[in-house]
Scaffold this motif. Structure first.
Motif, PDB file in Angstrom:
ATOM      1  N   UNK A   1       0.822  -1.204   0.000  1.00 10.07           N
ATOM      2  CA  UNK A   1       0.000   0.000   0.000  1.00 10.07           C
ATOM      3  C   UNK A   1       0.861   1.260   0.000  1.00 10.07           C
ATOM      4  N   UNK A   2       1.932   1.267   0.771  1.00  6.39           N
ATOM      5  CA  UNK A   2       2.821   2.422   0.814  1.00  6.39           C
ATOM      6  C   UNK A   2       3.516   2.642  -0.527  1.00  6.39           C
ATOM      7  N   UNK A   3       4.032   1.569  -1.109  1.00  2.00           N
ATOM      8  CA  UNK A   3       4.775   1.691  -2.356  1.00  2.00           C
ATOM      9  C   UNK A   3       3.876   2.174  -3.487  1.00  2.00           C
ATOM     10  N   UNK A   4       2.625   1.783  -3.481  1.00  3.58           N
ATOM     11  CA  UNK A   4       1.698   2.261  -4.504  1.00  3.58           C
ATOM     12  C   UNK A   4       1.498   3.764  -4.396  1.00  3.58           C
ATOM     13  N   UNK A   5       1.636   4.293  -3.191  1.00  2.00           N
ATOM     14  CA  UNK A   5       1.501   5.736  -2.977  1.00  2.00           C
ATOM     15  C   UNK A   5       2.848   6.454  -3.070  1.00  2.00           C
ATOM     16  N   UNK A   6       3.872   5.717  -3.500  1.00  2.00           N
ATOM     17  CA  UNK A   6       5.210   6.269  -3.726  1.00  2.00           C
ATOM     18  C   UNK A   6       5.884   6.707  -2.431  1.00  2.00           C
ATOM     19  N   UNK A   7       5.684   5.935  -1.383  1.00  2.00           N
ATOM     20  CA  UNK A   7       6.370   6.162  -0.118  1.00  2.00           C
ATOM     21  C   UNK A   7       7.157   4.928   0.274  1.00  2.00           C
ATOM     22  N   UNK A   8       8.370   5.132   0.760  1.00  2.00           N
ATOM     23  CA  UNK A   8       9.102   4.038   1.388  1.00  2.00           C
ATOM     24  C   UNK A   8       8.451   3.801   2.741  1.00  2.00           C
ATOM     25  N   UNK A   9       7.960   2.607   3.018  1.00  2.00           N
ATOM     26  CA  UNK A   9       7.235   2.386   4.285  1.00  2.00           C
ATOM     27  C   UNK A   9       8.130   2.510   5.506  1.00  2.00           C
ATOM     28  N   UNK A  10       7.565   3.064   6.557  1.00  2.00           N
ATOM     29  CA  UNK A  10       8.232   3.180   7.848  1.00  2.00           C
ATOM     30  C   UNK A  10       7.157   3.171   8.916  1.00  2.00           C
ATOM     31  N   UNK A  11       7.478   2.603  10.076  1.00  2.00           N
ATOM     32  CA  UNK A  11       6.462   2.460  11.111  1.00  2.00           C
ATOM     33  C   UNK A  11       5.926   3.802  11.601  1.00  2.00           C
ATOM     34  N   UNK A  12       6.721   4.868  11.572  1.00  2.00           N
ATOM     35  CA  UNK A  12       6.237   6.192  11.964  1.00  2.00           C
ATOM     36  C   UNK A  12       5.270   6.729  10.922  1.00  2.00           C
ATOM     37  N   UNK A  13       5.563   6.482   9.653  1.00  2.00           N
ATOM     38  CA  UNK A  13       4.712   6.963   8.564  1.00  2.00           C
ATOM     39  C   UNK A  13       3.338   6.302   8.581  1.00  2.00           C
ATOM     40  N   UNK A  14       3.250   5.128   9.168  1.00  2.00           N
ATOM     41  CA  UNK A  14       1.962   4.428   9.249  1.00  2.00           C
ATOM     42  C   UNK A  14       0.919   5.234  10.026  1.00  2.00           C
ATOM     43  N   UNK A  15       1.371   6.097  10.923  1.00  2.00           N
ATOM     44  CA  UNK A  15       0.437   6.846  11.764  1.00  2.00           C
ATOM     45  C   UNK A  15      -0.243   7.984  11.016  1.00  2.00           C
ATOM     46  N   UNK A  16       0.406   8.473   9.941  1.00  2.00           N
ATOM     47  CA  UNK A  16      -0.156   9.603   9.196  1.00  2.00           C
ATOM     48  C   UNK A  16       0.379   9.585   7.782  1.00  2.00           C
ATOM     49  N   UNK A  17      -0.369   8.970   6.863  1.00  2.00           N
ATOM     50  CA  UNK A  17       0.066   8.840   5.481  1.00  2.00           C
ATOM     51  C   UNK A  17       0.050  10.178   4.767  1.00  2.00           C
ATOM     52  N   UNK A  18      -0.692  11.157   5.302  1.00  2.00           N
ATOM     53  CA  UNK A  18      -0.789  12.479   4.672  1.00  2.00           C
ATOM     54  C   UNK A  18       0.178  13.474   5.301  1.00  2.00           C
ATOM     55  N   UNK A  19       1.199  12.990   5.941  1.00  2.00           N
ATOM     56  CA  UNK A  19       2.148  13.825   6.668  1.00  2.00           C
ATOM     57  C   UNK A  19       2.912  14.744   5.716  1.00  2.00           C
ATOM     58  N   UNK A  20       3.297  15.907   6.208  1.00  2.00           N
ATOM     59  CA  UNK A  20       4.142  16.823   5.443  1.00  2.00           C
ATOM     60  C   UNK A  20       5.595  16.560   5.817  1.00  2.00           C
TER      61      UNK A  20
END
Length: 260
Positions: free
Chosen positions: A20-39
């Protein structure tokens, strides 16, 4: 103690979220899981707190000083600060000075991949718990971020299938030396900065794990002399991926046996 089913459950969950992360062009990280719309700036702050909670104060301080620059300075300037810091972490924590070709730190990544491919399911999960649940894909992108890049050849031999990925990870040679992958626009989107921030924190945790591992072996440091080529990394990464697929395949059998 981690059971086979618990390990398989975790691997299955990691694979699902990772996709799911890679489809949105993000390298997954456990902190990023909390807010996918993070700046980028809020992500840098969240990562700072994440490192500080784990006692990595100096590494957290770097992000604390970096965060105010994000949004005020050109993205290329911010990336030119982060990439050298990644390299410095490896130099300080795991390499014997003066190590050759530390800029690729292949020896360090090779050791971790070998530990995973040779480990028991419980040992593999323990490594992920000491680094990050998405360590495997982070290692791939760390390798890509430090791959050689030329205008006519978007990645070094063996990585051509990752051309599209290079557009949203950022590349060390691109930002420090002006070598731009084909297809990159002049604008640097936020997700490139977010992904390089992920690589920074991944490097911190990787070096923390390796430092403890080397100390347990007699306070040794890496020399940088064992430098496997990209094709060796690809082969080893495939073996590691196969190990985790085999681990995940335990899940259906465990579920069926539990219901019988």
């Amino acid at each position: 103690m981690t059971t086979m089913k618990e390990s398989a459950d975790l691997v299955h969950a990691i694979n699902r979220i990772q996709y799911q992360f890679l489809r949105r062009k993000f390298i997954p990280h456990e902190v990023l899981m909390k807010d996918i719309a993070v700046s980028p700036i809020t992500y840098a702050t969240s990562l700072r707190d994440y490192l500080a909670e784990r006692g990595l104060r100096s590494e957290a301080d770097f992000l604390d000083k970096l965060a105010p620059l994000i949004g005020k300075c050109p993205p290329k300037f911010v990336l030119r600060i982060i990439f050298p810091e990644i390299e410095e972490i490896f130099r300080q924590k795991v390499y014997e000075p003066p190590a050759r070709s530390v800029v690729k730190f292949r020896e360090a990544r090779y050791i971790i991949l070998n530990h995973i491919v040779r480990g028991t399911p419980a040992a593999c999960i323990e490594i992920l718990s000491k680094t990050d649940p998405f360590l495997l894909v982070q290692l791939v992108f760390l390798d890509l971020a430090y791959a050689d890049v030329e205008e006519s050849k978007p990645a070094s031999s063996g990585y051509l299938r990752f051309q599209r990925s290079l557009k949203y990870i950022g590349n060390r040679h691109e930002f420090l030396h002006g070598l731009k992958p084909a297809g990159r626009s002049k604008d640097i989107p936020d997700n490139v900065i977010i992904n390089v921030l992920t690589l920074y924190v991944s490097a911190v945790r990787i070096c923390q794990y390796l430092s403890e591992l080397l100390i347990s072996r007699g306070n040794l440091r890496l020399t940088g002399q064992h430098l496997p080529n990209p094709r060796e990394f690809i082969a080893l990464t495939k073996n590691v991926a196969a190990t985790f697929r085999q681990l995940a395949s335990v899940l259906p059998r465990s579920s069926s046996s539990a219901s019988s």
